[in-house]
Motif scaffolding. Structure first.
Motif, mmCIF file in Angstrom:
data_model
loop_
_atom_site.group_PDB
_atom_site.id
_atom_site.type_symbol
_atom_site.label_atom_id
_atom_site.label_comp_id
_atom_site.label_asym_id
_atom_site.label_seq_id
_atom_site.Cartn_x
_atom_site.Cartn_y
_atom_site.Cartn_z
ATOM 1 N N VAL A 261 6.015 114.175 42.182
ATOM 2 C CA VAL A 261 5.487 115.483 41.796
ATOM 3 C C VAL A 261 6.579 116.547 41.763
ATOM 4 O O VAL A 261 6.298 117.725 41.553
ATOM 5 C CB VAL A 261 4.354 115.941 42.742
ATOM 6 N N ALA A 262 7.834 116.169 41.988
ATOM 7 C CA ALA A 262 8.912 117.147 42.168
ATOM 8 C C ALA A 262 9.616 117.465 40.843
ATOM 9 O O ALA A 262 10.207 116.575 40.231
ATOM 10 C CB ALA A 262 9.923 116.613 43.182
ATOM 11 N N PRO A 263 9.591 118.741 40.421
ATOM 12 C CA PRO A 263 10.244 119.128 39.168
ATOM 13 C C PRO A 263 11.595 119.793 39.414
ATOM 14 O O PRO A 263 11.924 120.175 40.545
ATOM 15 C CB PRO A 263 9.270 120.159 38.601
ATOM 16 N N THR A 264 12.356 119.959 38.355
ATOM 17 C CA THR A 264 13.601 120.717 38.460
ATOM 18 C C THR A 264 13.935 121.352 37.119
ATOM 19 O O THR A 264 13.609 120.803 36.056
ATOM 20 C CB THR A 264 14.772 119.831 38.917
ATOM 21 N N ALA A 265 14.573 122.514 37.199
ATOM 22 C CA ALA A 265 15.024 123.214 35.999
ATOM 23 C C ALA A 265 16.514 123.479 36.126
ATOM 24 O O ALA A 265 16.971 123.999 37.147
ATOM 25 C CB ALA A 265 14.275 124.534 35.840
ATOM 26 N N ASN A 266 17.275 123.108 35.118
ATOM 27 C CA ASN A 266 18.704 123.398 35.050
ATOM 28 C C ASN A 266 18.868 124.614 34.141
ATOM 29 O O ASN A 266 18.761 124.505 32.919
ATOM 30 C CB ASN A 266 19.468 122.199 34.489
ATOM 31 N N ILE A 267 19.122 125.766 34.755
ATOM 32 C CA ILE A 267 19.018 127.033 34.043
ATOM 33 C C ILE A 267 20.383 127.656 33.760
ATOM 34 O O ILE A 267 21.251 127.709 34.639
ATOM 35 C CB ILE A 267 18.189 128.048 34.874
ATOM 36 N N ASP A 268 20.544 128.133 32.529
ATOM 37 C CA ASP A 268 21.606 129.075 32.206
ATOM 38 C C ASP A 268 20.955 130.456 32.230
ATOM 39 O O ASP A 268 20.302 130.853 31.263
ATOM 40 C CB ASP A 268 22.195 128.791 30.829
ATOM 41 N N PRO A 269 21.086 131.189 33.334
ATOM 42 C CA PRO A 269 20.389 132.479 33.441
ATOM 43 C C PRO A 269 20.780 133.481 32.360
ATOM 44 O O PRO A 269 19.987 134.370 32.034
ATOM 45 C CB PRO A 269 20.805 132.982 34.829
ATOM 46 N N GLN A 270 21.970 133.360 31.805
ATOM 47 C CA GLN A 270 22.401 134.277 30.751
ATOM 48 C C GLN A 270 21.865 133.876 29.371
ATOM 49 O O GLN A 270 22.074 134.596 28.396
ATOM 50 C CB GLN A 270 23.925 134.349 30.702
ATOM 51 N N ARG A 271 21.232 132.716 29.297
ATOM 52 C CA ARG A 271 20.599 132.225 28.051
ATOM 53 C C ARG A 271 21.588 132.120 26.887
ATOM 54 O O ARG A 271 21.241 132.340 25.728
ATOM 55 C CB ARG A 271 19.413 133.123 27.668
ATOM 56 N N ARG A 272 22.828 131.756 27.197
ATOM 57 C CA ARG A 272 23.798 131.494 26.144
ATOM 58 C C ARG A 272 23.557 130.143 25.516
ATOM 59 O O ARG A 272 23.891 129.900 24.348
ATOM 60 C CB ARG A 272 25.212 131.545 26.726
ATOM 61 N N PHE A 273 23.003 129.217 26.313
ATOM 62 C CA PHE A 273 22.772 127.843 25.887
ATOM 63 C C PHE A 273 21.344 127.443 26.256
ATOM 64 O O PHE A 273 20.695 128.119 27.069
ATOM 65 C CB PHE A 273 23.761 126.902 26.591
ATOM 66 N N PRO A 274 20.853 126.344 25.706
ATOM 67 C CA PRO A 274 19.523 125.868 26.126
ATOM 68 C C PRO A 274 19.553 125.386 27.573
ATOM 69 O O PRO A 274 20.544 124.810 28.029
ATOM 70 C CB PRO A 274 19.236 124.717 25.156
ATOM 71 N N SER A 275 18.484 125.647 28.296
ATOM 72 C CA SER A 275 18.325 125.123 29.647
ATOM 73 C C SER A 275 17.617 123.779 29.574
ATOM 74 O O SER A 275 16.977 123.442 28.573
ATOM 75 C CB SER A 275 17.561 126.117 30.512
ATOM 76 N N MET A 276 17.722 122.993 30.646
ATOM 77 C CA MET A 276 17.189 121.628 30.635
ATOM 78 C C MET A 276 16.204 121.446 31.795
ATOM 79 O O MET A 276 16.465 121.873 32.916
ATOM 80 C CB MET A 276 18.326 120.622 30.744
ATOM 81 N N PHE A 277 15.103 120.759 31.509
ATOM 82 C CA PHE A 277 14.011 120.606 32.458
ATOM 83 C C PHE A 277 13.698 119.127 32.629
ATOM 84 O O PHE A 277 13.566 118.398 31.647
ATOM 85 C CB PHE A 277 12.793 121.386 31.959
ATOM 86 N N GLU A 278 13.568 118.705 33.897
ATOM 87 C CA GLU A 278 13.427 117.274 34.167
ATOM 88 C C GLU A 278 12.700 117.042 35.487
ATOM 89 O O GLU A 278 12.734 117.879 36.387
ATOM 90 C CB GLU A 278 14.810 116.624 34.239
ATOM 91 N N PRO A 279 12.044 115.899 35.631
ATOM 92 C CA PRO A 279 11.534 115.497 36.947
ATOM 93 C C PRO A 279 12.697 115.035 37.820
ATOM 94 O O PRO A 279 13.717 114.565 37.323
ATOM 95 C CB PRO A 279 10.585 114.347 36.623
ATOM 96 N N ILE A 280 12.522 115.164 39.134
ATOM 97 C CA ILE A 280 13.585 114.795 40.069
ATOM 98 C C ILE A 280 13.698 113.288 40.261
ATOM 99 O O ILE A 280 14.767 112.753 40.515
ATOM 100 C CB ILE A 280 13.343 115.482 41.441
ATOM 101 N N HIS A 281 12.605 112.566 40.111
ATOM 102 C CA HIS A 281 12.469 111.232 40.698
ATOM 103 C C HIS A 281 13.430 110.166 40.205
ATOM 104 O O HIS A 281 13.592 109.133 40.826
ATOM 105 C CB HIS A 281 11.045 110.731 40.522
ATOM 106 N N GLY A 282 14.081 110.340 39.079
ATOM 107 C CA GLY A 282 15.005 109.323 38.608
ATOM 108 C C GLY A 282 14.323 108.262 37.767
ATOM 109 O O GLY A 282 13.137 108.357 37.417
ATOM 110 N N SER A 283 15.067 107.197 37.445
ATOM 111 C CA SER A 283 14.594 106.222 36.461
ATOM 112 C C SER A 283 13.593 105.213 37.013
ATOM 113 O O SER A 283 12.854 104.604 36.249
ATOM 114 C CB SER A 283 15.789 105.478 35.852
ATOM 115 N N ALA A 284 13.562 105.001 38.326
ATOM 116 C CA ALA A 284 12.540 104.169 38.989
ATOM 117 C C ALA A 284 12.294 102.847 38.255
ATOM 118 O O ALA A 284 11.175 102.538 37.844
ATOM 119 C CB ALA A 284 11.237 104.954 39.134
ATOM 120 N N PHE A 285 13.335 102.043 38.121
ATOM 121 C CA PHE A 285 13.207 100.792 37.368
ATOM 122 C C PHE A 285 12.250 99.796 38.027
ATOM 123 O O PHE A 285 11.777 98.863 37.371
ATOM 124 C CB PHE A 285 14.581 100.158 37.158
#
Length: 357
Positions: A261-285
């Motif tokens: 249930v754990a999310p994460t956001a990789n943010i460029d606060p200045q909005r020069r570039f797109p930010s990236m959003f992903e779940p934390i959990h990894g690939s869980a093979f």
């Protein structure tokens, strides 16, 4: 009609499963709201791409992604590809190339979820961990000498700059100010790491003067694990280095019930570039292809993406739908339930369409 261009990178393991579920939910939100559109383009980068081409993404990958408003990322990692290859070949080049220096990881106990901590339920654990995302222990500086010989040496150099530490402190203090408790905890290891970590402490004290309305304290990272476990109500907003926050946020997800249930956001606060959003959990093979991956983290991170894109109504509607579904006991096996990825996804979609709030 507002439109947002989203680059989807499902990548490895359960990534394609949870990103597919997330895109289904975004489509339901667009249909329900009627005044927003998500233009999604999916990129097949990751370990499969590496096996075919020897690289995790094309050389012009960043140039391609730069044209999008946001990046929706699945997971990276494969049993037959070294972890440093997958991480440094895809996720970190995006984070560092787009200067997404603020990694934001909210954690709280959702309705219907029984966490491992006794006497701790919804409202008792409500944190946001801010992870410095551009330097520190993951800067990639160091090397190996005399490889394979008895006197072999390997070094991993943590790089801390005044610019990097100051900007993440300002971001964390600002985020703490925006939350009701206005409380920030700064995590370091300055008793043992007397250079970079002491600088962290000093810069935290300097930046704190700009935010007199924010209460703040300091913790050593080892003591922080104890406080998170025994006194969760004493914490609110947390800021730490790239490595320390990476570890602490996994603990936070576990204390809230599951990394699923754990999310994460990789943010460029200045909005020069797109930010990236992903779940934390990894690939869980270990559960890839079984249809039981928990999609809640991918939904929650989609809500973070919507907030970042200026769609607070859509983000709030999605979070209400998630809470309605978990509160109804529709949970995947990692949370003690029997629901499948599809079950949870369809339930969230139904909640989006049926809610009048």
């Amino acid at each position: 009609m507002r439109s947002h261009a989203i680059a989807a990178i499902p990548a490895d393991g359960i990534g394609p499963e949870v990103i597919s579920a997330g895109l289904r939910v975004l489509a339901a939100l667009a249909q329900r709201l009627g005044d927003v559109r998500f233009d999604v383009e999916t990129f097949g980068w990751g370990s499969d791409h590496y096996r075919k081409h020897g690289v995790m993404m094309p050389a012009d990958g960043l140039a391609t992604l730069k044209t999008f408003d946001a990046i929706y990322f699945g997971a990276v990692g494969a049993p037959d590809v070294p972890d440093h290859v997958t991480l440094w070949g895809l996720r970190l080049p995006i984070c560092q190339g787009f200067d997404q220096y603020a990694n934001v990881r909210p954690t709280r106990i959702l309705p219907g979820i029984t966490p491992p901590l006794r006497h701790c339920g919804p409202g008792d654990l409500d944190w946001v961990i801010v992870r410095e995302n551009s330097e520190g222990e993951y800067s990639g500086h160091g090397g190996r000498a005399h490889k394979g010989l008895p006197e072999e040496v390997g070094t991993e150099v943590a790089i801390f700059t005044r610019v990097g530490v100051t900007r993440i402190m300002r971001y964390a203090f600002g985020l703490a100010r925006s939350r009701p408790r206005k409380l920030l905890t700064v995590v370091t290891k300055s008793n043992a790491q007397r250079h970079g970590m002491v600088m962290w402490d000093e810069i935290a004290a300097e930046v704190a003067q700009e935010f007199p309305d924010v209460a703040w304290d300091k913790m050593l990272v080892d003591a922080m694990t104890v406080r998170m476990t025994l006194k969760p109500r004493s914490l609110d907003t947390i800021v730490a280095t790239n490595l320390h926050a990476d570890i602490l946020s996994d603990l936070a997800g576990a204390l809230a019930g599951s990394l699923g249930v754990a999310p994460t956001a990789n943010i460029d606060p200045q909005r020069r570039f797109p930010s990236m959003f992903e779940p934390i959990h990894g690939s869980a093979f270990d559960i890839t292809g079984k249809g039981i991956a928990n999609p809640v983290a991918s939904f929650w991170t989609a809500a973070q993406m919507l907030e970042h894109l200026g769609e607070p109504e859509a983000a709030a509607r999605l979070m209400r739908a998630i809470e309605r579904v978990t509160g109804a006991g529709i949970l995947t096996p990692d949370l003690g339930g029997t629901a499948t990825t599809r079950d949870v996804t369809e339930a969230v979609v139904d909640a989006i369409h049926s809610s009048n709030i």
